[in-house]
Design an enzyme around this catalytic site. Structure first.
Site, short mmCIF file in Angstrom:
data_model
loop_
_atom_site.label_atom_id
_atom_site.label_comp_id
_atom_site.label_asym_id
_atom_site.label_seq_id
_atom_site.Cartn_x
_atom_site.Cartn_y
_atom_site.Cartn_z
N GLY A 137 0.82 -1.20 0.00
CA GLY A 137 0.00 0.00 0.00
C GLY A 137 0.86 1.25 0.00
O GLY A 137 2.05 1.22 0.35
N CYS A 138 0.26 2.38 -0.37
CA CYS A 138 1.03 3.62 -0.49
C CYS A 138 1.45 4.17 0.87
O CYS A 138 2.63 4.48 1.09
CB CYS A 138 0.24 4.65 -1.29
SG CYS A 138 -1.45 4.93 -0.72
N PHE A 139 0.50 4.31 1.81
CA PHE A 139 0.88 4.76 3.15
C PHE A 139 1.86 3.77 3.77
O PHE A 139 2.84 4.16 4.42
CB PHE A 139 -0.36 4.87 4.05
CG PHE A 139 -0.99 6.23 4.09
CD1 PHE A 139 -0.22 7.38 4.24
CD2 PHE A 139 -2.36 6.37 4.01
CE1 PHE A 139 -0.81 8.64 4.30
CE2 PHE A 139 -2.97 7.62 4.06
CZ PHE A 139 -2.19 8.76 4.20
N ALA A 140 1.59 2.48 3.59
CA ALA A 140 2.47 1.46 4.16
C ALA A 140 3.89 1.61 3.65
O ALA A 140 4.86 1.53 4.42
CB ALA A 140 1.94 0.07 3.83
#
Length: 328
Positions: A137-140
């Protein structure tokens, strides 16, 4: 590699599909076999991704996906549909074992069904030997890049605090009350505080390096009033000096082509439209502040997916990904 990779995209009309197309049509080792879209079938790709006018004459395919994935010589498919759709797609389509799969949804990030979590800075060697990749994921991605060197050194021994803001493209193309321009423009808001879905994979990645990690990760995400990019500000207790932290991070990322430590404070425009992850460190009392920035559509999604493709097929990791930032 003399022969080009034949690449297929499922779900090519969305943000990640469009970003993937922009990268792949300029990738020297790629030939696009098909770009599938239920909603745009039969239309030119540039009718949806209008910036690609003059770059490609590719037409969205609406053919039965079961036949597409059996195309002669197909090397890899990218799954760019919504969350939950990838698991459904694989249940309904018998993808040949010779075809690699790179999934950009959340469906297999727990490494179920034989998937490998595709963060090269965490497990490059496993990716090189994988047949199925679950793209992070992007935030991850931004938060994990901030924390991996500390986890590798076994130094995450207190709670971790994260405040991070993302652009509107992180919400996808489907309209909702918080994605309309009139609401989003000149506005900010918190959402999914302490409950964001990426927390699970963040913890999974940390414990891959620091098995005994059992501290809380307090994550407050923000919606930003810009289109693309993520800035994550992460802080936790660190007993060493800033210079010792810098040495730790520089050593960890020395062999990784896209993640770089900046001596000066960083800003989102440095990474927008690139596959870079930039990190800046500050020490305040006993707290280490780690600022991590990425583009949510490239390093946070499609760029990282291509990076994983390169690794799987033994290509230079940065092939097709030396992209120019917007800068201004």
């Amino acid at each position: 590699m003399n022969q080009k990779l034949n690449v297929g995209i499922i779900g090519g009309a969305g943000y990640t599909g469009g970003e993937l197309l922009r990268i792949l049509i300029n990738h020297p080792a790629v030939e696009l076999a098909f770009v599938h879209s239920k909603s745009q079938a039969g239309k030119p790709v540039y009718s949806t991704h209008t910036d690609l006018l003059g770059d490609t004459e590719q037409v969205f395919s609406g053919e039965d996906t079961a036949e597409l994935v059996k195309s002669d010589g197909l090397s890899v498919i990218f799954l760019c549909s919504g969350h939950g759709e990838s698991a459904k797609f694989l249940a309904e389509n018998n993808v040949p074992e010779t075809v690699k799969i790179i999934d950009l949804s959340t469906d297999f990030r727990d490494e179920s069904n034989g998937f490998v979590y595709g963060l090269p800075e965490l497990q490059r060697e496993r990716i090189q030997n994988a047949t199925k990749i679950a793209n992070p994921g992007c935030f991850a991605t931004s938060i994990e890049l901030a924390l991996l060197p500390l986890a590798k050194a076994g130094l995450l021994n207190q709670d971790v605090h994260v405040s991070a803001v993302t652009g509107s493209t992180g919400a996808g193309q489907a309209l909702s009350p918080t994605t309309h321009f009139s609401w989003r423009n000149n506005n900010m808001s918190i959402y999914k505080a302490f409950t964001h879905q990426h927390l699970k994979e963040i913890r999974q990645s940390i414990t891959t390096l620091q098995a005994g990690f059992d501290q809380a990760v307090h994550f407050v995400p923000y919606r930003g009033d810009f289109t693309r990019g993520i800035m994550a500000n992460v802080y936790t207790t660190f007993e060493g000096s800033r210079e010792e932290a810098k040495a730790l991070y520089a050593d960890y990322y020395a062999s990784h082509p896209f993640t770089h430590l900046s001596e000066a404070p960083i800003d989102v425009k440095q990474v927008v439209n690139t596959n870079k992850g930039l990190i800046h460190l500050e020490k305040h009392g006993d707290q280490l502040l780690i600022t991590s920035i990425i583009d949510n559509l490239t390093k946070g999604a499609s760029g990282q997916a291509v990076q994983n493709m390169n690794l799987i097929f033994g290509l230079p990791e940065d092939m097709g990904l030396r992209l120019k930032p917007v800068a201004f």
